[in-house]
Design an enzyme around this catalytic site. Sequence first.
Site, PDB file in Angstrom:
ATOM      1  N   HIS A  73     -12.167   9.035  20.497  1.00  0.00           N
ATOM      2  CA  HIS A  73     -10.653  10.127  19.237  1.00  0.00           C
ATOM      3  C   HIS A  73     -10.629  11.042  19.108  1.00  0.00           C
ATOM      4  O   HIS A  73     -10.919  11.885  19.974  1.00  0.00           O
ATOM      5  CB  HIS A  73     -11.341   9.259  17.591  1.00  0.00           C
ATOM      6  N   ALA A  74      -8.432  10.608  19.643  1.00  0.00           N
ATOM      7  CA  ALA A  74      -8.006  12.400  20.568  1.00  0.00           C
ATOM      8  C   ALA A  74      -8.804  13.192  19.238  1.00  0.00           C
ATOM      9  O   ALA A  74      -8.973  14.439  20.337  1.00  0.00           O
ATOM     10  CB  ALA A  74      -6.626  12.028  19.857  1.00  0.00           C
ATOM     11  N   GLU A  76     -10.991  14.752  17.357  1.00  0.00           N
ATOM     12  CA  GLU A  76     -12.759  15.116  17.788  1.00  0.00           C
ATOM     13  C   GLU A  76     -12.805  15.867  19.047  1.00  0.00           C
ATOM     14  O   GLU A  76     -13.744  15.281  19.362  1.00  0.00           O
ATOM     15  CB  GLU A  76     -13.520  13.047  17.514  1.00  0.00           C
ATOM     16  N   ARG A 127      -5.400  10.396  15.597  1.00  0.00           N
ATOM     17  CA  ARG A 127      -6.855   9.695  16.193  1.00  0.00           C
ATOM     18  C   ARG A 127      -6.886   8.329  17.379  1.00  0.00           C
ATOM     19  O   ARG A 127      -7.743   8.505  18.034  1.00  0.00           O
ATOM     20  CB  ARG A 127      -7.493   9.209  14.991  1.00  0.00           C
ATOM     21  N   HIS A 207     -19.134  11.442  17.927  1.00  0.00           N
ATOM     22  CA  HIS A 207     -17.786  11.307  17.605  1.00  0.00           C
ATOM     23  C   HIS A 207     -18.028  12.543  16.458  1.00  0.00           C
ATOM     24  O   HIS A 207     -18.884  13.108  17.069  1.00  0.00           O
ATOM     25  CB  HIS A 207     -17.837  10.145  16.328  1.00  0.00           C
ATOM     26  N   SER A 208     -16.564  12.666  15.920  1.00  0.00           N
ATOM     27  CA  SER A 208     -16.987  14.051  14.596  1.00  0.00           C
ATOM     28  C   SER A 208     -15.983  13.108  13.945  1.00  0.00           C
ATOM     29  O   SER A 208     -15.167  12.742  13.830  1.00  0.00           O
ATOM     30  CB  SER A 208     -16.938  15.294  15.204  1.00  0.00           C
ATOM     31  N   TYR A 209     -16.413  13.577  12.777  1.00  0.00           N
ATOM     32  CA  TYR A 209     -17.353  15.436  11.706  1.00  0.00           C
ATOM     33  C   TYR A 209     -18.288  14.468  10.934  1.00  0.00           C
ATOM     34  O   TYR A 209     -17.816  13.186  10.721  1.00  0.00           O
ATOM     35  CB  TYR A 209     -16.726  16.663  11.328  1.00  0.00           C
ATOM     36  N   GLU A 282     -22.485  10.968  15.029  1.00  0.00           N
ATOM     37  CA  GLU A 282     -21.003  12.101  14.480  1.00  0.00           C
ATOM     38  C   GLU A 282     -21.550  13.527  14.601  1.00  0.00           C
ATOM     39  O   GLU A 282     -22.765  14.269  13.600  1.00  0.00           O
ATOM     40  CB  GLU A 282     -21.222  11.671  13.192  1.00  0.00           C
TER      41      GLU A 282
HETATM   42  O1  PAY Z   1     -19.156   3.001  14.901  1.00  0.00           O
HETATM   43  O2  PAY Z   1     -19.919   3.226  13.547  1.00  0.00           O
HETATM   44  C1  PAY Z   1     -18.933   3.506  14.195  1.00  0.00           C
HETATM   45  C2  PAY Z   1     -18.219   4.685  14.033  1.00  0.00           C
HETATM   46  C3  PAY Z   1     -17.588   5.461  12.816  1.00  0.00           C
HETATM   47  C4  PAY Z   1     -16.593   6.013  13.304  1.00  0.00           C
HETATM   48  C5  PAY Z   1     -15.274   5.778  12.765  1.00  0.00           C
HETATM   49  O3  PAY Z   1     -15.004   4.997  14.263  1.00  0.00           O
HETATM   50  O4  PAY Z   1     -14.185   4.941  12.168  1.00  0.00           O
HETATM   51  C6  PAY Z   1     -16.478   7.339  11.448  1.00  0.00           C
HETATM   52  C7  PAY Z   1     -15.499   8.325  11.841  1.00  0.00           C
HETATM   53  C8  PAY Z   1     -15.335   8.629  13.167  1.00  0.00           C
HETATM   54  O5  PAY Z   1     -15.908   9.328  13.962  1.00  0.00           O
HETATM   55  O6  PAY Z   1     -14.198   8.210  13.801  1.00  0.00           O
HETATM   56  C9  PAY Z   1     -15.869   9.404  11.124  1.00  0.00           C
HETATM   57  C10 PAY Z   1     -14.215  10.131  10.695  1.00  0.00           C
HETATM   58  C11 PAY Z   1     -15.532  11.542   9.898  1.00  0.00           C
HETATM   59  C12 PAY Z   1     -13.445   9.025  10.884  1.00  0.00           C
HETATM   60  O7  PAY Z   1     -12.197   9.847  10.837  1.00  0.00           O
HETATM   61  O8  PAY Z   1     -13.398   9.323   9.836  1.00  0.00           O
HETATM   62 ZN    ZN Z   2     -14.226   8.761  15.564  1.00  0.00          ZN
END
Ligand code: PAY
Ligand code: ZN
Length: 321
Positions: A73-74, A76, A127, A207-209, A282
């Site tokens: 994700h961009a 992060e 993102r 990833h974050s956050y 995360e």
């Molecule tokens: O594989 O469980 C997973 C990934 C969960 C992540 C996602 O792709 O949605 C969680 C989010 C992320 O790091 O992209 C959390 C962040 C805070 C968001 O953008 O919601």
């Molecule tokens: Zn992410």
Amino acid sequence: ATKGHVMTWTRYHRYQDILDYLMYLSENYPHLVELMPIGKTVEGRPLKVVKISSGQTRENVVKPAIWIDGGIHAREWISPAVALFILRQLVENKSYRTLISEVDWYILPMINADGYEYSHTVDRLWRKSRRTATTKSGRTLWDMSYGCEGVDLNRNWDWHWAGVGASQDPCSDTFAGSHAFSEPETRAVSDFILDHKDRIQVYLTLHSYSQMWLIPWSHTKKLADDYDDMMYLARQATEAIQKVHGSQYQLGTTPSLLYTTSGCSDDWAKGKAGIKYSYTIELPDKGMYGFLLPAEKILSTGKEIFTGIKSIAKSILKINS
Ligand code: PAY
Ligand code: ZN
């Protein structure tokens, strides 16, 4: 003379600096580092896996390998920065020569290089990737949604693709793409992992956050059969992390801590590639700065995560012995 580099861990760098650093490592540590080009992003940026390996493989002993990726994700930014910190420790810090002789490492610090650059130049909170409408004739999905760019590269994997928590709407921030692995970035990474899946025993994606150590599954609230095994290694890792500067990482599945979501890389690595120990980390923080984590945090975050990953490596070696 070998080309130098400008990489630091006190600010966030552009993709060219990152590529230059990878080149620097391969030129200065040719016996430890191999750059493996695996493909290109939509906009043509090269994707290069760094393989770190040293020492002889003992006869009849399969050396385990650990995969780490960053920058799906961009926005992060801490993710590629931490991946690069781990890379530096493993290659440039002589204390870890034994570690890299016992375990091979495949590190791809940046998957979504196009989105990352866009988050530097246009939209800091971008993102997705930068897939745009193509010139294809006819009504493609892209033509119909002109202006809505990008695919969520963490919804495009071929495991429960486009299920709950993923969108079919190109304008959504969680757009899963036109089909599973429609994107060159996810395709390149998954092909590479499948080619090396007999050796890769751990899949880690940064990833974050939120400050969490996430355990599959993401696509269902049901626990994996070997949830306890995954939990055991992750608990040791997060305990080791806490000893560094006291940071606490919550431990659990994505649905239990965040939300249910499908087509993610961690689920695919476990479900499709058969990599038993698959985790999404995360990174900090817990929301105060969110995606805008100040660059002063890169080093402390890198140190604690590296400690967690060393713990995972030790556990894997123990399991194998
Ligand atoms: O594989 O469980 C997973 C990934 C969960 C992540 C996602 O792709 O949605 C969680 C989010 C992320 O790091 O992209 C959390 C962040 C805070 C968001 O953008 O919601
Ligand atoms: Zn992410």
